[in-house]
Every structure is written in C-alpha cells, then in structure tokens.
Design an enzyme around this catalytic site. Structure first.
Site, PDB file in Angstrom:
ATOM      1  N   HIS A  35       0.831  -1.205   0.000  1.00  0.00           N
ATOM      2  CA  HIS A  35       0.000   0.000   0.000  1.00  0.00           C
ATOM      3  C   HIS A  35       0.869   1.259   0.000  1.00  0.00           C
ATOM      4  CE1 HIS A  35      -2.806   2.849   2.300  1.00  0.00           C
ATOM      5  NE2 HIS A  35      -3.447   2.581   1.173  1.00  0.00           N
ATOM      6  N   HIS A  77      -0.910  10.225  -3.118  1.00  0.00           N
ATOM      7  CA  HIS A  77      -2.211   9.802  -2.617  1.00  0.00           C
ATOM      8  C   HIS A  77      -3.189  10.960  -2.500  1.00  0.00           C
ATOM      9  CE1 HIS A  77      -5.238   9.033   0.517  1.00  0.00           C
ATOM     10  NE2 HIS A  77      -5.280   7.829  -0.017  1.00  0.00           N
TER      11      HIS A  77
END
Length: 296
Positions: A35, A77
């Site tokens: 991730h 992100h």
C-alpha cells in the site's frame, strides 16, 4: 477393453489429495499489495518505499496517481501536496497546494521524505513513468486513479493520460503482463468502465466502502465492467458471505488496508491478515507492512 474400479477407501484418499492440492494452490495465489509501497517503514510513494516493498516480496506495488499542471501522472495519494512534502515551506503563497496547480519541475523541488523521518530527507515524488521503470520486471503494478471527478471538473482527461502511458510502455501486452502484471483500481465507476473499453487486457477493480456495494445485485452489476471488487475490510467482516458471492460471479475480492499501527481485536496485523485471507477467503489485500504478510 481393460477396466478397473477404485475401492471406496482409495477413492476417498484420492479426493482428499486433490482437495488438499487445490487448497494449497488457492492459498499460494493469495496476493500481497504494498500500500503506497512499504509505507509503514518508508515515506509513501517514494522510490525508497517501492524498493523496500519489493525487497519484502510484494507481488504488487501500488502507485496512487495524480496529475500535474503540465499533464504528467505522478505518484501521490492526496490531491494536495502539503501532508507528504514541504510544499507549504517552498511555496507559502500557493495554498491549498493542489498537485494539479504545480508543474512537474516545481514538484520535483519538494522534499517528500523528511515528514516521515529525517533519514529519508531528499526523497522526491515519482512520476508514474519513474515508478514503472523502477518496478517493471520485479513486481506488478496496481495503480489507482485518484479523484477522477476533480480532474473532470478541471477538464483534465486523467484516464487518457493513464491509457497513453500504459500503451507507450506496452504494459497491456500479454508478454509484458506475464512479467509485470498490472491491475487498475478506482472508486470512480465511470473511470473503471472507460478503462474496461480502452484497455480490455488489464484487470480492473472497483474500490467500494458502502454496504450496498457488496450486495449480490450490485456485485452482478460490477461484474459487467470490472474483474474484481475491493471492499474496505470492515465490509467483508460484516458481510463475509459476499466473498463467495463475488467468487461465484468470477470477481476477485481484495481488501484494504492492513497496518501494524492500527489497534484491532487481533493480536497482530499478521493475524488479522491471515483471518481475512484464509478464514474469510479473500484473494488479496493492501498492507503498509509487506513483511508481515502471512504466507502459507
């Protein structure tokens, strides 16, 4: 013609062996997605985080994709640069520091490592192309199209930029997918549907976080444009039946996000991941801690 019959005992033994082999094969296929890279140990989306993820044997590295002012896909992100860079110091007058308001040259001036730990000072935001060059042939890529609605509102065709980079690198070709698998993900159904048409060879996963999105009727709709569904892990915990329902439709199930620094009812993040993978039967998961992935 020669014929023979298996005794019931021998037949039972053979069935047991076949089922055990099938179970082991299914477990071997469980996939680890790092991730934002190995983001529990290095600043997210930096080369350091991606390299560490591969060292920790991640099958996939996850680049979240944003778009610069000059139309370059970067690994980021958030929509804004403030949390993971020193943009507020370098450009104090440009709040709210949306990445789409900065050129790539400006973004490359930012420190993307110090916020995490001083040892990572000088790490930079990567372009998607740089991430491809770093990961290709060593692991798969699991990019997420972040905030497509933001870019649509600014008349930026994020999906086209993504499709162009994939085609330019030949990442949609069967021979490339064997050595560098690619799976595209997004919360945005419109974006996933479009990728399904423009890059049909690339598996597509719809990210979901609402109860209604894991109902069987909704899963049937998702199957028409995606190859998998990625529910937030609490949804699977609350609706464990959805895993078998999705599998029956031919959809993979991938959960997010497993982190060692999160307090849960499990003794460790490794135990939590094992429960979802082997008890609930999901196919893959996103974790900040690739080294804790419970392989069997």
């Amino acid at each position: 013609m020669l014929s023979f019959r298996l005794s019931p005992l021998l037949f039972a033994i053979l069935v047991t062996i076949v089922l055990a082999w099938a179970g082991a094969a299914a477990q071997a296929r469980k996939q680890l997605i790092a991730h934002r890279g190995a983001s529990g140990y290095a600043p997210e989306h930096t080369a350091a985080a991606y390299r560490l993820a591969m060292e920790q044997h991640a099958e996939f590295v996850e680049p979240d994709l944003a778009v610069t002012k000059d139309g370059v896909l970067i690994c980021l992100h958030d929509d804004a640069l403030k949390r993971t860079t020193n943009a507020a110091e370098v450009f104090p007058q440009r709040e709210p520091w949306l990445a789409n308001d900065f050129t790539l040259e400006e973004i490359k001036r930012l420190d993307a490592g110090s916020w995490f730990k001083p040892a990572f000072a000088g790490q930079r935001i990567q372009t998607f192309q740089e991430a491809i060059d770093l990961v290709r042939g060593k692991a798969g890529l699991y990019p997420e199209l972040k905030s497509p609605e933001l870019y649509r509102s600014r008349h930026v065709d994020q999906v086209k930029l993504f499709v162009d980079v994939i085609r330019k690198n030949g990442l949609d070709k069967p021979e490339s997918l064997k050595t560098t698998p690619v799976i595209i993900q997004s919360f945005d159904e419109e974006a996933v549907r479009r990728v399904a048409k423009e890059l049909p060879s690339i598996p597509r996963v719809l990210l979901v976080e609402r109860d209604g999105d894991v109902s069987e009727p909704r899963l049937r709709v998702i199957k028409t444009f995606a190859t998998g569904v990625a529910p937030e892990k609490s949804l699977v915990a609350q609706h464990p039946e959805m895993v078998k329902q999705a599998h029956a439709l031919g959809l993979t199930v991938t959960c997010w996000t497993f982190r060692a620094d999160e307090k849960t009812t499990f003794a460790s993040v490794r135990d939590e991941m094992a429960h979802f993978l082997y008890d609930l039967g999901i196919d893959a998961l996103f974790t900040n801690n690739p080294d804790q992935f419970p392989r069997r």
